[in-house]
Scaffold this motif. Structure first.
Motif, PDB file in Angstrom:
ATOM      1  N   THR A   1      33.808  56.099  33.234  1.00  0.00           N
ATOM      2  CA  THR A   1      33.201  54.875  33.766  1.00  0.00           C
ATOM      3  C   THR A   1      33.495  53.686  32.868  1.00  0.00           C
ATOM      4  N   ASP A   2      33.510  53.903  31.557  1.00  0.00           N
ATOM      5  CA  ASP A   2      33.775  52.817  30.623  1.00  0.00           C
ATOM      6  C   ASP A   2      35.198  52.286  30.783  1.00  0.00           C
ATOM      7  N   VAL A   3      36.149  53.173  31.016  1.00  0.00           N
ATOM      8  CA  VAL A   3      37.541  52.733  31.178  1.00  0.00           C
ATOM      9  C   VAL A   3      37.717  51.948  32.468  1.00  0.00           C
ATOM     10  N   GLN A   4      36.942  52.283  33.497  1.00  0.00           N
ATOM     11  CA  GLN A   4      37.087  51.610  34.783  1.00  0.00           C
ATOM     12  C   GLN A   4      36.491  50.208  34.783  1.00  0.00           C
ATOM     13  N   GLN A   5      35.662  49.874  33.807  1.00  0.00           N
ATOM     14  CA  GLN A   5      35.039  48.561  33.750  1.00  0.00           C
ATOM     15  C   GLN A   5      35.926  47.583  32.973  1.00  0.00           C
ATOM     16  N   PRO A   6      36.008  46.317  33.416  1.00  0.00           N
ATOM     17  CA  PRO A   6      36.756  45.327  32.648  1.00  0.00           C
ATOM     18  C   PRO A   6      36.069  45.022  31.327  1.00  0.00           C
ATOM     19  N   ARG A   7      36.839  44.553  30.365  1.00  0.00           N
ATOM     20  CA  ARG A   7      36.293  44.227  29.046  1.00  0.00           C
ATOM     21  C   ARG A   7      35.343  43.034  29.143  1.00  0.00           C
ATOM     22  N   TYR A   8      34.503  42.886  28.097  1.00  0.00           N
ATOM     23  CA  TYR A   8      33.537  41.782  28.094  1.00  0.00           C
ATOM     24  C   TYR A   8      34.237  40.423  28.181  1.00  0.00           C
TER      25      TYR A   8
ATOM     26  N   ILE B   1      33.553  37.571  31.057  1.00  0.00           N
ATOM     27  CA  ILE B   1      33.137  36.212  30.724  1.00  0.00           C
ATOM     28  C   ILE B   1      34.135  35.205  31.303  1.00  0.00           C
ATOM     29  N   ALA B   2      35.428  35.520  31.196  1.00  0.00           N
ATOM     30  CA  ALA B   2      36.450  34.615  31.721  1.00  0.00           C
ATOM     31  C   ALA B   2      36.328  34.480  33.249  1.00  0.00           C
ATOM     32  N   ASP B   3      36.063  35.603  33.940  1.00  0.00           N
ATOM     33  CA  ASP B   3      35.911  35.544  35.392  1.00  0.00           C
ATOM     34  C   ASP B   3      34.701  34.718  35.810  1.00  0.00           C
TER      35      ASP B   3
ATOM     36  N   VAL C   1      33.345  32.155  33.944  1.00  0.00           N
ATOM     37  CA  VAL C   1      33.377  30.785  33.440  1.00  0.00           C
ATOM     38  C   VAL C   1      34.543  29.997  34.020  1.00  0.00           C
ATOM     39  N   LEU C   2      35.721  30.601  34.062  1.00  0.00           N
ATOM     40  CA  LEU C   2      36.905  29.852  34.488  1.00  0.00           C
ATOM     41  C   LEU C   2      36.808  29.494  35.979  1.00  0.00           C
ATOM     42  N   PRO C   3      37.113  28.225  36.314  1.00  0.00           N
ATOM     43  CA  PRO C   3      37.005  27.810  37.722  1.00  0.00           C
ATOM     44  C   PRO C   3      38.248  28.128  38.538  1.00  0.00           C
ATOM     45  N   PHE C   4      39.243  28.778  37.956  1.00  0.00           N
ATOM     46  CA  PHE C   4      40.470  29.062  38.703  1.00  0.00           C
ATOM     47  C   PHE C   4      40.926  30.475  38.436  1.00  0.00           C
TER      48      PHE C   4
END
Length: 241
Positions: free
Chosen positions: A223-230, A234-236, A238-241
């Motif tokens: 399950t840990d490998v399937q999750q994106p990193r922190y 955060i980038a997904d 915060v970033l508007p694009f």
């Protein structure tokens, strides 16, 4: 610089926490931390014996739950029943939307007491009040949407009556954890049931649970490998694009 240092320190703490779990299987949730353990270890309401009860525990015809013909279904806090989860849902939705519009406007003043002719003589070549202005507009819209979903889940889990409400409805809660190698499979169910919906086998199906909350998942290395990193999460966010 100050905010950057704070973010770096927070990331370092998260990394240290993850390093502590390297090479270790995920730990089970303590059973004593749940409401089930509390409901089974604290005294409930006193059981009311039926009229005419002689106190002879050896009798087969007593109305107590411990007798041979007594009702063994869950009915008070601390009792255990089996929840049968058999979900086989399928939904298909398809929508198509189309819209089209066009418009045309023209206006002119060819004759108005000879005034347009007099004005036309002072206007640039090719301009005339006979065709003062003309507009054309059109719009076209097409939309398509479809949803296809299929879910199938077959599980059985023991749940505990954690509270008997004043109207007789029972609030149940159940959890189950199974660890295989370095992965823990978790099953959690909770909701409200009527005592009359509990079968003689002390079972109840999920579709008779009001406010049902069913969670089936896992935690561990896979399950840990399937999750994106922190950082990616955060980038997904915060970033508007």
């Amino acid at each position: 610089m100050r905010y950057g240092a704070v973010l770096a320190f927070a990331a370092m703490l998260c990394g240290c926490q993850r390093l502590e779990d390297v090479g270790k299987a995920p730990a089970f949730t303590p059973v004593e931390a749940g409401g089930e353990y509390y409901a089974m270890t604290t005294p409930g309401l006193p059981e009311v014996q039926p009229q005419g009860y002689s106190g002879d525990e050896a009798s087969l015809w007593t109305g107590g739950r411990g007798s041979l013909l007594g009702d063994r279904r869950a009915g008070q806090r601390g009792d255990i029943l089996t929840v049968v989860i058999e979900i086989d849902d399928k939904a298909e939705i398809s929508n198509t939307t189309g819209r089209s519009r066009s418009g045309s406007d023209r206006m002119g003043i060819p004759n108005l007491l000879g005034i347009p002719q007099r004005i036309d003589g002072n206007m640039p070549a090719g301009a005339s009040l006979a065709d003062a202005f003309g507009t054309n507009s059109s719009s076209d819209y097409q939309g398509n949407g479809s949803v296809a979903r299929k879910e199938k889940l077959t599980l059985r889990v023991a749940a505990t009556v954690v509270e008997a409400l004043p109207n007789g409805v029972l609030r149940i809660q159940g959890s189950q954890e199974v660890r295989v190698n370095f992965e823990v499979r978790e099953l959690i169910v909770q909701g409200f049931v009527r005592p009359a919906d509990i079968s003689r086998q002390n079972e109840i199906t999920y579709d008779k649970i009001a406010g049902a909350r069913i969670s089936y998942g896992g935690r561990g290395q896979i399950t840990d490998v399937q999750q994106p990193r922190y950082g990616q999460q955060i980038a997904d966010a915060v970033l508007p694009f």
